[in-house]
Design a protein around this motif. Sequence first.
Motif, PDB file in Angstrom:
ATOM      1  N   LYS A  93       0.831  -1.210   0.000  1.00  5.24           N
ATOM      2  CA  LYS A  93       0.000   0.000   0.000  1.00  5.24           C
ATOM      3  C   LYS A  93       0.865   1.259   0.000  1.00  5.24           C
ATOM      4  O   LYS A  93       0.591   2.215  -0.725  1.00  5.24           O
ATOM      5  N   GLU A  94       1.935   1.260   0.806  1.00  5.51           N
ATOM      6  CA  GLU A  94       2.837   2.411   0.857  1.00  5.51           C
ATOM      7  C   GLU A  94       3.496   2.654  -0.497  1.00  5.51           C
ATOM      8  O   GLU A  94       3.647   3.799  -0.941  1.00  5.51           O
ATOM      9  N   LEU A  96       2.420   1.821  -3.520  1.00  2.49           N
ATOM     10  CA  LEU A  96       1.466   2.351  -4.490  1.00  2.49           C
ATOM     11  C   LEU A  96       1.228   3.835  -4.264  1.00  2.49           C
ATOM     12  O   LEU A  96       1.128   4.613  -5.223  1.00  2.49           O
ATOM     13  N   ALA A  97       1.152   4.261  -3.015  1.00  2.00           N
ATOM     14  CA  ALA A  97       0.911   5.679  -2.713  1.00  2.00           C
ATOM     15  C   ALA A  97       2.041   6.565  -3.214  1.00  2.00           C
ATOM     16  O   ALA A  97       1.838   7.767  -3.450  1.00  2.00           O
ATOM     17  N   THR A 101       3.346   1.936  -9.452  1.00  4.26           N
ATOM     18  CA  THR A 101       2.128   1.162  -9.700  1.00  4.26           C
ATOM     19  C   THR A 101       2.388  -0.280 -10.107  1.00  4.26           C
ATOM     20  O   THR A 101       1.456  -1.077 -10.188  1.00  4.26           O
ATOM     21  N   ALA A 126      -5.139  -2.501  -1.068  1.00  6.71           N
ATOM     22  CA  ALA A 126      -4.562  -1.660  -2.120  1.00  6.71           C
ATOM     23  C   ALA A 126      -3.100  -2.023  -2.304  1.00  6.71           C
ATOM     24  O   ALA A 126      -2.372  -2.260  -1.340  1.00  6.71           O
ATOM     25  N   VAL A 381      -2.446   9.834  -8.044  1.00  8.70           N
ATOM     26  CA  VAL A 381      -2.018   8.509  -8.503  1.00  8.70           C
ATOM     27  C   VAL A 381      -3.258   7.737  -8.916  1.00  8.70           C
ATOM     28  O   VAL A 381      -4.229   7.657  -8.166  1.00  8.70           O
ATOM     29  N   LYS A 383      -4.480   3.916 -10.505  1.00  6.37           N
ATOM     30  CA  LYS A 383      -4.153   2.546 -10.890  1.00  6.37           C
ATOM     31  C   LYS A 383      -5.423   1.912 -11.431  1.00  6.37           C
ATOM     32  O   LYS A 383      -6.479   1.981 -10.797  1.00  6.37           O
ATOM     33  N   ILE A 388      -6.133   6.537  -6.543  1.00  7.57           N
ATOM     34  CA  ILE A 388      -5.605   5.952  -5.317  1.00  7.57           C
ATOM     35  C   ILE A 388      -5.261   7.034  -4.319  1.00  7.57           C
ATOM     36  O   ILE A 388      -5.426   6.877  -3.120  1.00  7.57           O
ATOM     37  N   ARG A 389      -4.767   8.138  -4.843  1.00  2.00           N
ATOM     38  CA  ARG A 389      -4.319   9.225  -3.979  1.00  2.00           C
ATOM     39  C   ARG A 389      -4.553  10.536  -4.685  1.00  2.00           C
ATOM     40  O   ARG A 389      -4.291  10.623  -5.884  1.00  2.00           O
TER      41      ARG A 389
END
Length: 389
Positions: A93-94, A96-97, A101, A126, A381, A383, A388-389
């Motif tokens: 998760k970290e 991806l943030a 990706t 995530a 971000v 995906k 996502i963010r």
Amino acid sequence: MLIKNATIVDVKSGSLISKAQLLIEQGTVTGIYQSQCPPVNAEPVIDAQGMYVLPGLIDCHVHLVWDGSDDPNAAIMQMDDELMALQMAKHAKETLALGITTVRDTGSPRNVGFAVREAIRRGLIAGPNLLISGPPICMTGGHVYTIGLESDGVDEVRKSVRTLLKKGVDVIKVMASGGVYTEGEEPASPQLTVEEMVVAVEEAHKRNVKVAAHAEGISGILNALKAGVDTIEHGNLANAAAWDIFISQGTYLVPTLMVFKRLAEAGNTGTPAYAVAKAQQLHTAHFKNFRQAVEKGVKIAAGTDGYSPRLPEAMYFDELMVMHELGMSKLAVLQAATINAAEALGLAAVGCVETGMKADLLLLTANPLEDLNFRDKIAMVLKDGVVIR
């Protein structure tokens, strides 16, 4: 979704496509227009005026099961597999943030990586597109054997590869040399033999699965190249003759520069002294040899060894900047982090912003072709077309 008024960074050519409209449907970029987008009932509509669209970043070498602390392998030795899976999920998760990706995890024990990959695919957690090797194949007592699958001789290696392929790994990882982060071995010492790696490549390629080789010393590097692996991880002590083989065979280098620099600078911090001493012996030569690889035109894909000792995944952007400092143009670095990394991993649907590609995208407030340290310039971000963010 419609993203309008954006500037697309074309990582293939280095050009900018201004005033672009991106139409995204079911996780895929279905249209890119520089004039008015055809009438669509899009929701949401994102006005990206003043922003740059970059494909999602790719890290070809991580260990999500570790935690980037001074001695992460010692830490997981105190965990059961369920707890390791939860830690791995947290790091996914970290990662991806940060805008990464897609990652290739090149070593986690037993079934831990399989569980986390499946949880991401099912949408339970995530995380990035996760490719896994499962436990890397090593000789008995070989490099990071505590998370590996110990295999000796051609028949055992063949059996181990077939077993991992049956489980559904995305890549086979083999240990061609010793390394820094295992006590009692030397990075320059070869480990798996050419014959053992040949059968690993043979079995993997039957299933169109790529093979990555950990190789720090020149003997291990040459052995792995002779065996026909697809990517060499680290490549610290490669020489001009080895780089020529890289080029002739089209083998990718995944250099992981920062992890050796960080270990060499660790001092008395809690990182095992043997690892610090070995990194200090390798670090300077690694940087020098990487410069030579760049000058000769070796194909390079970005990889960090993320979550290894003293290396939280946020160091990804430091890795990009060091690659530039050591001779790569900013465009070449972005290519290593996107389209070249996708090619190295055998992924056709990620790595650039084009119609038909997955909508794994970053929206940046600055031009990444001008500043590679854009971690704090990421405004959004996406995906699979989802914010996502």
